[in-house]
Design an enzyme around this catalytic site. Structure first.
Site, PDB file in Angstrom:
ATOM      1  N   LYS A 213       0.824  -1.244   0.069  1.00 48.45           N
ATOM      2  CA  LYS A 213       0.034  -0.008  -0.011  1.00 48.45           C
ATOM      3  C   LYS A 213       0.861   1.397  -0.023  1.00 48.45           C
ATOM      4  O   LYS A 213       2.136   1.159   0.554  1.00 48.45           O
ATOM      5  CB  LYS A 213      -1.142  -0.022   1.306  1.00 48.45           C
ATOM      6  CG  LYS A 213      -2.168   0.721   1.183  1.00 48.45           C
ATOM      7  CD  LYS A 213      -3.074  -0.212   0.291  1.00 48.45           C
ATOM      8  CE  LYS A 213      -4.311   0.556  -0.037  1.00 48.45           C
ATOM      9  NZ  LYS A 213      -5.480   0.009  -0.412  1.00 48.45           N
TER      10      LYS A 213
ATOM     11  N   ASP B 244      -7.195   4.271  -4.421  1.00 45.83           N
ATOM     12  CA  ASP B 244      -7.452   4.265  -2.976  1.00 45.83           C
ATOM     13  C   ASP B 244      -8.318   5.514  -2.802  1.00 45.83           C
ATOM     14  O   ASP B 244      -8.851   5.989  -3.761  1.00 45.83           O
ATOM     15  CB  ASP B 244      -6.776   3.727  -2.157  1.00 45.83           C
ATOM     16  CG  ASP B 244      -7.401   3.271  -0.660  1.00 45.83           C
ATOM     17  OD1 ASP B 244      -7.737   2.093  -0.623  1.00 45.83           O
ATOM     18  OD2 ASP B 244      -7.283   4.101   0.071  1.00 45.83           O
TER      19      ASP B 244
HETATM   20  P1  NDP Z   1     -13.000   7.567  -2.767  1.00 47.87           P
HETATM   21  O1  NDP Z   1     -11.765   8.673  -2.397  1.00 47.87           O
HETATM   22  O2  NDP Z   1     -13.622   7.486  -4.013  1.00 47.87           O
HETATM   23  O3  NDP Z   1     -14.158   7.805  -1.694  1.00 47.87           O
HETATM   24  C1  NDP Z   1     -14.053   7.975  -0.332  1.00 47.87           C
HETATM   25  C2  NDP Z   1     -15.018   8.322   0.027  1.00 47.87           C
HETATM   26  O4  NDP Z   1     -15.198   8.241   1.624  1.00 47.87           O
HETATM   27  C3  NDP Z   1     -15.571   9.803   0.154  1.00 47.87           C
HETATM   28  O5  NDP Z   1     -16.932  10.113   0.110  1.00 47.87           O
HETATM   29  C4  NDP Z   1     -14.843  10.512   1.288  1.00 47.87           C
HETATM   30  O6  NDP Z   1     -15.507  11.549   1.516  1.00 47.87           O
HETATM   31  C5  NDP Z   1     -15.357   9.410   2.139  1.00 47.87           C
HETATM   32  N1  NDP Z   1     -14.147   9.614   3.303  1.00 47.87           N
HETATM   33  C6  NDP Z   1     -12.923   9.454   3.340  1.00 47.87           C
HETATM   34  N2  NDP Z   1     -12.271   9.975   4.400  1.00 47.87           N
HETATM   35  C7  NDP Z   1     -13.286   9.914   5.317  1.00 47.87           C
HETATM   36  C8  NDP Z   1     -13.326  10.026   6.633  1.00 47.87           C
HETATM   37  N3  NDP Z   1     -12.291  10.165   7.340  1.00 47.87           N
HETATM   38  N4  NDP Z   1     -14.357  10.175   7.496  1.00 47.87           N
HETATM   39  C9  NDP Z   1     -15.677   9.984   6.546  1.00 47.87           C
HETATM   40  N5  NDP Z   1     -15.778   9.684   5.410  1.00 47.87           N
HETATM   41  C10 NDP Z   1     -14.477   9.951   4.687  1.00 47.87           C
HETATM   42  O7  NDP Z   1     -12.405   5.999  -2.210  1.00 47.87           O
HETATM   43  P2  NDP Z   1     -12.843   4.621  -2.362  1.00 47.87           P
HETATM   44  O8  NDP Z   1     -14.090   4.881  -2.667  1.00 47.87           O
HETATM   45  O9  NDP Z   1     -11.828   4.174  -3.507  1.00 47.87           O
HETATM   46  O10 NDP Z   1     -12.598   4.077  -1.188  1.00 47.87           O
HETATM   47  C11 NDP Z   1     -13.401   3.935  -0.227  1.00 47.87           C
HETATM   48  C12 NDP Z   1     -13.005   2.886   0.960  1.00 47.87           C
HETATM   49  O11 NDP Z   1     -12.927   1.633   0.401  1.00 47.87           O
HETATM   50  C13 NDP Z   1     -11.508   2.939   1.565  1.00 47.87           C
HETATM   51  O12 NDP Z   1     -11.568   2.490   2.950  1.00 47.87           O
HETATM   52  C14 NDP Z   1     -10.519   1.850   0.641  1.00 47.87           C
HETATM   53  O13 NDP Z   1      -9.506   1.594   1.306  1.00 47.87           O
HETATM   54  C15 NDP Z   1     -11.470   1.023   0.401  1.00 47.87           C
HETATM   55  N6  NDP Z   1     -11.378   0.148  -0.818  1.00 47.87           N
HETATM   56  C16 NDP Z   1     -11.375   0.795  -1.910  1.00 47.87           C
HETATM   57  C17 NDP Z   1     -10.994   0.093  -3.154  1.00 47.87           C
HETATM   58  C18 NDP Z   1     -11.209   0.604  -4.518  1.00 47.87           C
HETATM   59  O14 NDP Z   1     -11.025  -0.112  -5.808  1.00 47.87           O
HETATM   60  N7  NDP Z   1     -11.179   1.761  -4.854  1.00 47.87           N
HETATM   61  C19 NDP Z   1     -10.518  -1.404  -3.195  1.00 47.87           C
HETATM   62  C20 NDP Z   1     -11.066  -2.060  -1.929  1.00 47.87           C
HETATM   63  C21 NDP Z   1     -11.037  -1.075  -0.629  1.00 47.87           C
HETATM   64  P3  NDP Z   1     -14.736  13.300   1.097  1.00 47.87           P
HETATM   65  O15 NDP Z   1     -14.935  13.403  -0.087  1.00 47.87           O
HETATM   66  O16 NDP Z   1     -15.254  14.245   2.063  1.00 47.87           O
HETATM   67  O17 NDP Z   1     -13.189  12.751   1.555  1.00 47.87           O
END
Ligand code: NDP
Length: 445
Positions: free
Chosen positions: A124, A164
């Site tokens: 990561k 991510d």
């Molecule tokens: P994105 O950046 O596309 O979206 C993240 C979302 O989560 C946004 O709505 C963001 O809001 C919110 N968010 C981020 N940080 C926080 C926080 N501290 N508190 C509350 N909300 C928060 O990321 P992904 O959708 O790609 O990833 C989401 C999760 O899924 C993560 O845990 C990631 O590790 C996991 N994941 C992702 C994969 C992928 O293929 N993308 C694969 C496997 C797991 P804001 O815009 O306000 O920051």
């Protein structure tokens, strides 16, 4: 191996890394018995070798903003374990990134990747740079500066990064562009690329779709074959959350919440496809906030809160780590939630997980439920290596098969005497055994 002793020692050697300690503790508690039944593991000190990353690159990234100010950020790549394949794992750009977060994610990724049935190790990376509020040119310059340092340490057979939090198609493309130029090769180091330059169909959708495929495998064991009548609460509004919502709608479920780091929206009438398309545009084109949904559709917005107090039958946390605590878990269960399937990585605290397990609801930990993303990344690597691309249906079918096989592995290793499936235990033991056996076979390296 005694878990308490091991953890005390780990905390002493690596202080101030609570997320890393949490992820290790969660895995060790569920594999302790299996591990201790294999004295050969202890003899080779597999436990320390599997918990401590192979190496961590840590560096300063310097870039120039649109006003000509010179900026610095800290950046990292954690290469955790490559016993079963090249290091593989996403890159996170968010102000909260520091070594503990990336160490927990790389550790989790190692076991998740082992579950996918594909040959991928765990890694990561990331930086405390936040793309939110930056111009396209600033994001491009940052991505290029990050790769200027990292490119030496990655490659199609060594370490293959992806997206991510804060790293979507735009950021991957900028990083890939710089990598390709510096390395003078075009073999697809990076997954989640655009379709025009080696990306795979279904990769953007894969984590969200995969989570729902996993959920359906769990529900089918209970005789439930679709999501009709289910009220679904989702957190986040990014990549994982939006494609999760899309698949829920396709299967007849009603999505009532989505969120970002500022608050959540509650739409009693349900977020339909048209409204979801608005959220997708809001996030990816306008780069706006979820609050704007509430203004547009005249529904409830709760500032600074998470959605778990809203009544639902299925909860799909898809934002970030530790976003469901004990109290919220209790609230979900008492409101009639019968399944929690994690799109995000480690979104439930250890106390919250205990609540789900104690109440014997269907609970799928992220390393099993969200493995669809990295699985299709693995399929992207295969397509790149073969210099061809598979049609959408083929990738989707492979994704469904992989999620079914991960579910099967969880059932195999996690079924308790009373028939209850402890998916945490199942996923941890299945993932651990594969990596541990590979390490044993390859000697002390
Ligand atoms: P994105 O950046 O596309 O979206 C993240 C979302 O989560 C946004 O709505 C963001 O809001 C919110 N968010 C981020 N940080 C926080 C926080 N501290 N508190 C509350 N909300 C928060 O990321 P992904 O959708 O790609 O990833 C989401 C999760 O899924 C993560 O845990 C990631 O590790 C996991 N994941 C992702 C994969 C992928 O293929 N993308 C694969 C496997 C797991 P804001 O815009 O306000 O920051």
């Amino acid at each position: 191996m005694k878990v308490d002793q091991f953890l005390d020692n780990l905390k002493r050697r690596f202080p101030n890394e609570p997320e890393y300690h949490q992820a290790v503790e969660e895995v060790l508690l569920s594999i302790e018995e299996t591990y201790n039944a294999h004295p050969e593991f202890e003899k080779q000190n597999i436990i320390e070798r599997i918990c401590i990353p192979d190496r961590i690159f840590s560096f300063r990234v310097t870039w120039v903003d649109d006003k000509g100010n010179v900026k610095t950020n800290m950046a990292y790549r954690v290469q955790h374990n490559n016993a079963i394949g090249p290091y593989k794992g996403g890159i996170r750009f968010h102000e909260s990134v520091y070594p503990s977060i990336l160490k927990f994610l790389a550790f989790e990724q190692t076991f998740k990747n082992a579950l996918t049935t594909l040959p991928m190790g765990g890694a990561k990376g990331g930086s405390d740079f936040t793309p939110q509020g930056k111009s396209d040119s600033e994001v491009m310059r940052f991505c290029q500066a990050y790769i200027l340092e990292l490119w030496r340490h990655i490659g199609p057979e060594t370490d293959v990064p992806a997206g991510d939090i804060g790293v979507g198609g735009r950021e991957v493309a900028y990083m890939f562009g710089m990598y390709r130029k510096l390395a003078q090769e075009n073999t697809g180091t990076f997954t989640g690329k655009g379709l025009e330059f080696g990306g795979s169909l279904i990769r953007p959708e894969a984590t969200g779709y995969g989570n729902i495929y996993f959920l359906m495998n769990m529900l089918k064991r209970k005789g439930i074959n679709d999501l009709k009548g289910q009220v679904v609460s989702i957190s986040g509004s990014g990549n994982v959350a939006t494609y999760t919502a899309e698949k829920v709608l396709e299967l007849g479920g009603k999505v009532i919440t989505m969120s970002d780091s500022s608050g959540y929206i509650y739409d009693a009438e349900g977020i339909d496809s048209e409204k979801l398309a608005y959220i997708f545009d809001l996030k990816n084109v306008q780069r706006g906030r979820i609050k704007e949904y509430a203004d547009k559709y005249n529904c409830k917005y709760v500032d600074g809160e998470r959605p778990w107090s809203e009544k639902c039958t299925i909860a799909l946390p898809s934002a970030t780590q530790n976003e469901i605590d004990k109290q919220e878990a209790e609230m979900l269960v008492s409101n009639g939630c019968m399944a929690v399937s994690e799109g995000a990585n480690m979104p439930s605290t250890m106390e919250a997980v205990e609540v789900f397990l104690k109440n014997k609801i269907l609970y799928a930990p992220g390393k099993a439920a969200n493995a669809g993303g990295v699985s299709v990344s693995g399929l992207e690597m295969s397509q790149n290596a073969m210099k061809l691309s598979w049609p959408k249906e083929e990738v989707d079918k492979r994704l469904q098969d992989i999620m079914a096989s991960i579910h099967e592995a969880c059932v195999k290793y996690g079924t308790e005497p009373d028939g209850f499936v402890n998916y945490v235990k199942g996923a941890n033991i299945a993932g651990f055994m594969k990596v541990a056996k590979a390490m044993m076979a390859q000697g002390v390296v």
